[in-house]
Design an enzyme around this catalytic site. Structure first.
Site, short mmCIF file in Angstrom:
data_model
loop_
_atom_site.label_atom_id
_atom_site.label_comp_id
_atom_site.label_asym_id
_atom_site.label_seq_id
_atom_site.Cartn_x
_atom_site.Cartn_y
_atom_site.Cartn_z
N GLU A 116 53.64 15.92 49.02
CA GLU A 116 55.02 15.80 49.47
C GLU A 116 55.81 17.54 49.14
O GLU A 116 55.74 16.84 47.64
CB GLU A 116 55.79 14.68 48.43
CG GLU A 116 57.39 14.96 48.71
CD GLU A 116 58.03 13.45 47.48
OE1 GLU A 116 59.12 13.29 48.22
OE2 GLU A 116 57.57 13.70 46.43
N GLU A 128 59.27 6.11 40.20
CA GLU A 128 58.86 7.55 39.79
C GLU A 128 59.86 8.45 38.91
O GLU A 128 60.82 8.50 38.76
CB GLU A 128 59.04 8.24 41.05
CG GLU A 128 59.28 9.62 41.24
CD GLU A 128 59.27 10.37 43.24
OE1 GLU A 128 58.15 11.24 43.06
OE2 GLU A 128 59.56 9.98 43.79
#
EC number: 5.3.1.22
Length: 258
Positions: A240, A143
């Site tokens: 998120e 990520e």
């Protein structure tokens, strides 16, 4: 149809962690993700998932000493044994909970090492993790994260992640593309998601600035959701974000997709 997964590390923070599963299901989520399951008993997690008919979609590898500011150890020379122990723990939880994606936070660039040493360590660690996960039919994700929220984070852009994927050379290594982080670092969201759709293994959403729910900032999520729906991506979209009030009050954006 888009499938949204509630990130229980950030959503429903008004409740104890294990109570968040029921709240997510009550709000229409059918999938949940969370960063680190390791402080919780596997059987207890299996129970709350099953009793609320939720699919566990994602968790992270252990990321070092979080309280001390570490955000992963994959790029740190000398921590290889600890990294491999973390891979084993992540697989143990994934087997039990049924998820097929594990994210690796690569860590902050360590001082005292050359860029060549750091890159070689990262590539070797990711190759080890990807090969171990391949045996379990699990995707390994990396990520890119913006350097405003985490100064010094080693992986900050899509092209850097693509180069890393090429260097590792494992077909089950893909990008966890967090739209919030990449809006802050790059923009070009539509073109990036379209051009590199085959390299994206998981999507996450939050608005910018403030990392709130969709509709609270500058990102045109009505448009981006159509882009995702019309793409080849068929995985979960992880929510998120930091609710601007309560989680429930901020879920109106999801009404068309329930």
């Amino acid at each position: 149809m888009l499938r949204f997964s509630a990130n229980l590390s950030m959503l429903f923070g008004e409740y104890d962690f294990l109570a968040r599963f029921e709240k997510a299901a009550q709000c229409g989520f059918r999938g949940v993700e969370f960063m680190f399951p390791y402080d919780y008993d596997i059987e207890e997690l299996k129970h709350v998932l099953a009793s609320n008919k939720l699919e566990h979609t994602l968790h992270n590898l252990p990321a070092g000493d979080w309280a001390a500011g570490e955000r992963g150890i994959a790029c740190i020379p000398g921590r290889e044994e600890e990294f491999r122990d973390g891979v084993a723990a992540a697989i143990r939880y994934a087997r039990a909970l049924g998820n097929k994606k594990i994210n690796c936070l690569v860590g902050k660039t360590p001082a005292g090492f050359s860029s060549e040493q750091i890159h070689a360590t990262l590539v070797e660690n990711l190759r080890y993790a990807a090969n171990m996960l391949m045996k379990e039919d699990i995707l390994l994700l990396i990520e890119p994260i913006n350097h405003f929220d985490i100064p010094g984070f080693h992986l900050t852009g899509t092209r850097q992640a693509l180069k890393l994927i090429d260097d590792v050379g494992c077909c089950n290594l893909k990008i966890q593309y967090d739209i919030y982080h990449m809006q802050r670092m790059e923009g070009e969201l539509t073109n990036t998601m379209t051009q590199w759709a085959d390299k994206i293994g998981h999507l996450q959403i939050a608005d910018n600035p403030h990392r709130g729910e969709p509709g609270t900032g500058e990102i045109n999520y009505d448009y981006l959701f159509k882009v995702i729906e019309n793409s080849d991506y068929n995985g979960w979209v992880g929510c998120e974000y930091k609710p601007q009030t309560t989680t429930e009050a901020g879920l109106r954006w999801m009404d068309p997709y329930r």
